[in-house]
Design a protein around this motif. Sequence first.
Motif, PDB file in Angstrom:
ATOM      1  N   SER B  87       0.464  -1.575  -0.196  1.00  0.00           N
ATOM      2  CA  SER B  87      -0.013   0.486   0.135  1.00  0.00           C
ATOM      3  C   SER B  87       1.146   1.422  -0.240  1.00  0.00           C
ATOM      4  O   SER B  87       1.883   0.954   0.949  1.00  0.00           O
ATOM      5  N   SER B  88       0.724   2.527  -0.896  1.00  0.00           N
ATOM      6  CA  SER B  88       1.479   3.329  -0.833  1.00  0.00           C
ATOM      7  C   SER B  88       1.104   5.156   0.228  1.00  0.00           C
ATOM      8  O   SER B  88       1.280   5.859  -0.853  1.00  0.00           O
ATOM      9  N   VAL B  89      -0.629   4.171   0.612  1.00  0.00           N
ATOM     10  CA  VAL B  89      -1.099   5.256   1.631  1.00  0.00           C
ATOM     11  C   VAL B  89      -0.083   5.832   1.858  1.00  0.00           C
ATOM     12  O   VAL B  89      -0.267   7.434   2.017  1.00  0.00           O
ATOM     13  N   ALA B  90       0.897   5.481   3.453  1.00  0.00           N
ATOM     14  CA  ALA B  90       1.356   6.619   4.256  1.00  0.00           C
ATOM     15  C   ALA B  90       2.093   7.350   3.689  1.00  0.00           C
ATOM     16  O   ALA B  90       2.514   8.851   3.901  1.00  0.00           O
ATOM     17  N   PRO B  91       2.914   6.868   2.716  1.00  0.00           N
ATOM     18  CA  PRO B  91       3.893   7.483   1.780  1.00  0.00           C
ATOM     19  C   PRO B  91       4.027   9.312   1.271  1.00  0.00           C
ATOM     20  O   PRO B  91       3.933  10.029   0.773  1.00  0.00           O
ATOM     21  N   SER B  92       2.118   8.453   0.471  1.00  0.00           N
ATOM     22  CA  SER B  92       1.355   9.906   0.002  1.00  0.00           C
ATOM     23  C   SER B  92       0.793  10.734   0.475  1.00  0.00           C
ATOM     24  O   SER B  92       0.885  12.111   0.165  1.00  0.00           O
ATOM     25  N   ARG B  93       0.691  10.174   1.915  1.00  0.00           N
ATOM     26  CA  ARG B  93       0.281  11.465   2.241  1.00  0.00           C
ATOM     27  C   ARG B  93       1.509  12.307   3.293  1.00  0.00           C
ATOM     28  O   ARG B  93       1.355  13.101   3.203  1.00  0.00           O
ATOM     29  N   ALA B  94       2.818  11.553   3.560  1.00  0.00           N
ATOM     30  CA  ALA B  94       3.607  12.481   3.897  1.00  0.00           C
ATOM     31  C   ALA B  94       4.023  13.525   3.141  1.00  0.00           C
ATOM     32  O   ALA B  94       4.232  14.712   3.171  1.00  0.00           O
ATOM     33  N   PHE B  95       4.293  13.102   1.335  1.00  0.00           N
ATOM     34  CA  PHE B  95       4.801  13.374   0.159  1.00  0.00           C
ATOM     35  C   PHE B  95       3.298  15.194   0.491  1.00  0.00           C
ATOM     36  O   PHE B  95       4.182  16.455   0.021  1.00  0.00           O
ATOM     37  N   TYR B  96       2.152  14.344   0.789  1.00  0.00           N
ATOM     38  CA  TYR B  96       1.078  16.021   0.602  1.00  0.00           C
ATOM     39  C   TYR B  96       1.586  16.986   1.902  1.00  0.00           C
ATOM     40  O   TYR B  96       1.203  18.008   1.712  1.00  0.00           O
ATOM     41  N   TRP B  97       1.759  16.007   3.120  1.00  0.00           N
ATOM     42  CA  TRP B  97       2.043  16.952   4.099  1.00  0.00           C
ATOM     43  C   TRP B  97       3.410  17.864   3.284  1.00  0.00           C
ATOM     44  O   TRP B  97       3.348  18.970   3.212  1.00  0.00           O
ATOM     45  N   ILE B  98       4.217  17.504   3.249  1.00  0.00           N
ATOM     46  CA  ILE B  98       5.391  18.796   2.718  1.00  0.00           C
ATOM     47  C   ILE B  98       5.392  19.141   2.419  1.00  0.00           C
ATOM     48  O   ILE B  98       5.624  20.164   1.527  1.00  0.00           O
ATOM     49  N   ARG B  99       4.436  18.715   0.954  1.00  0.00           N
ATOM     50  CA  ARG B  99       4.232  19.973  -1.010  1.00  0.00           C
ATOM     51  C   ARG B  99       3.194  20.807   0.411  1.00  0.00           C
ATOM     52  O   ARG B  99       3.679  22.281  -0.066  1.00  0.00           O
ATOM     53  N   ASN B 100       2.284  20.196   1.545  1.00  0.00           N
ATOM     54  CA  ASN B 100       1.620  22.018   2.040  1.00  0.00           C
ATOM     55  C   ASN B 100       2.893  23.255   2.724  1.00  0.00           C
ATOM     56  O   ASN B 100       2.068  24.309   2.630  1.00  0.00           O
ATOM     57  N   GLU B 101       2.964  21.954   3.715  1.00  0.00           N
ATOM     58  CA  GLU B 101       4.360  22.959   3.933  1.00  0.00           C
ATOM     59  C   GLU B 101       5.315  23.904   4.163  1.00  0.00           C
ATOM     60  O   GLU B 101       6.012  24.851   4.240  1.00  0.00           O
ATOM     61  N   PHE B 102       5.616  22.689   3.268  1.00  0.00           N
ATOM     62  CA  PHE B 102       7.665  22.955   2.512  1.00  0.00           C
ATOM     63  C   PHE B 102       7.252  23.021   1.109  1.00  0.00           C
ATOM     64  O   PHE B 102       9.199  23.696   1.052  1.00  0.00           O
ATOM     65  N   GLY B 103       7.300  23.160   0.072  1.00  0.00           N
ATOM     66  CA  GLY B 103       6.633  23.223  -0.891  1.00  0.00           C
ATOM     67  C   GLY B 103       7.063  22.281  -2.074  1.00  0.00           C
ATOM     68  O   GLY B 103       7.731  21.263  -1.981  1.00  0.00           O
TER      69      GLY B 103
END
Lengths: 201, 201
Positions: B87-103
Amino acid sequence: MNKTVDFYFDFSSPYGFFSSEVMDEFSLRCNCEIIWRPYVMGAVMKLTGRKPLVQIPMVNEYSARDLDRVARYHRIEFSVPSVFPISSVAPSRAFYWIRNEFGSEKAKQFAQAIFRAYFVKNLNISKPPTVVEVATELDFDTKAVNDALENPEIKLKVREETDRAIEQGVFGSPFFIVDEEPFWGHDRLNHVESWLVSGGW
Amino acid sequence: MNKTVDFYFDFSSPYGFFSSEVMDEFSLRCNCEIIWRPYVMGAVMKLTGRKPLVQIPMVNEYSARDLDRVARYHRIEFSVPSVFPISSVAPSRAFYWIRNEFGSEKAKQFAQAIFRAYFVKNLNISKPPTVVEVATELDFDTKAVNDALENPEIKLKVREETDRAIEQGVFGSPFFIVDEEPFWGHDRLNHVESWLVSGGW
């Protein structure tokens, strides 16, 4: 000629058609001999449980678009046939009969003509009369081709070639084998070329 | 930058990984901006009824060979992970959080690192602790990443991005969209490039 490339395909496969249209040029460019090997992919689909792309939701729409785009990319005349997919048994029989009787070059010309009959002229090449018509236009004898389509030895030959393909691990169309190395798909031709030129990597 | 390319992928996809490894160079060469868009392909597999290649007889053996060969072709370090697919759910969540917070740039670096964690270091990136570890190595705060993986807004974001992908007709990984034109597969990158350079054909 340096090497031989086994070119496996099913006459109802559009990507097989695209490869058939570029194979002569490929052979010259790579200085290799192409062994044309039609087989009946329906038998393999049963083994793998795969479906034709046109029967898969979402993939079908993409697939239609990709086919048109690949055709334009290569400047190959192409239209999706109105009956698709179809059985490739009859044209495969005619191919192996021609190869037996008249050699590989004539068989290749017939394969190219059959592919164009289906993917350019929208003729249903699963029907024996269509196969006979295409062969007749290439000056093969009408009665002889008709007989060949019902010849038990030729029928057996197509089954044997299909079994042979499966034994070699072939499951798609087009499918290429060089030096026992398998390459699946028209979009792997660049890798086949690189493999031939470099001797593998 | 001339154009943007939407680069859809699933973090468990080996061909998605290969594209991720060549994307920076691709962007420079084609003078285009790449929008990295991880999504959860499992949701789409249910819609299309398709199976991972490794679960299809005959295709699985070929697939393993093709993966190694494509990796060698690009000189990309690669091994098939011992747990696959995942499942790629966990890394996908981290990705979008980082994009939101850090670009986007930081998010891209994280994506590249997560892909390598799975396909080079054989770490199971479906596990939250592994995701946190990879993020921590890139200097993101351990607790903040842990929290992000359980953040309802981030969970929703991944579902929305996956729905968005499906609405755009995306069903595979990698999958590229340029000018609303869809291209499926790592082996279509040459067509994406030609499309960008020529303006379409």
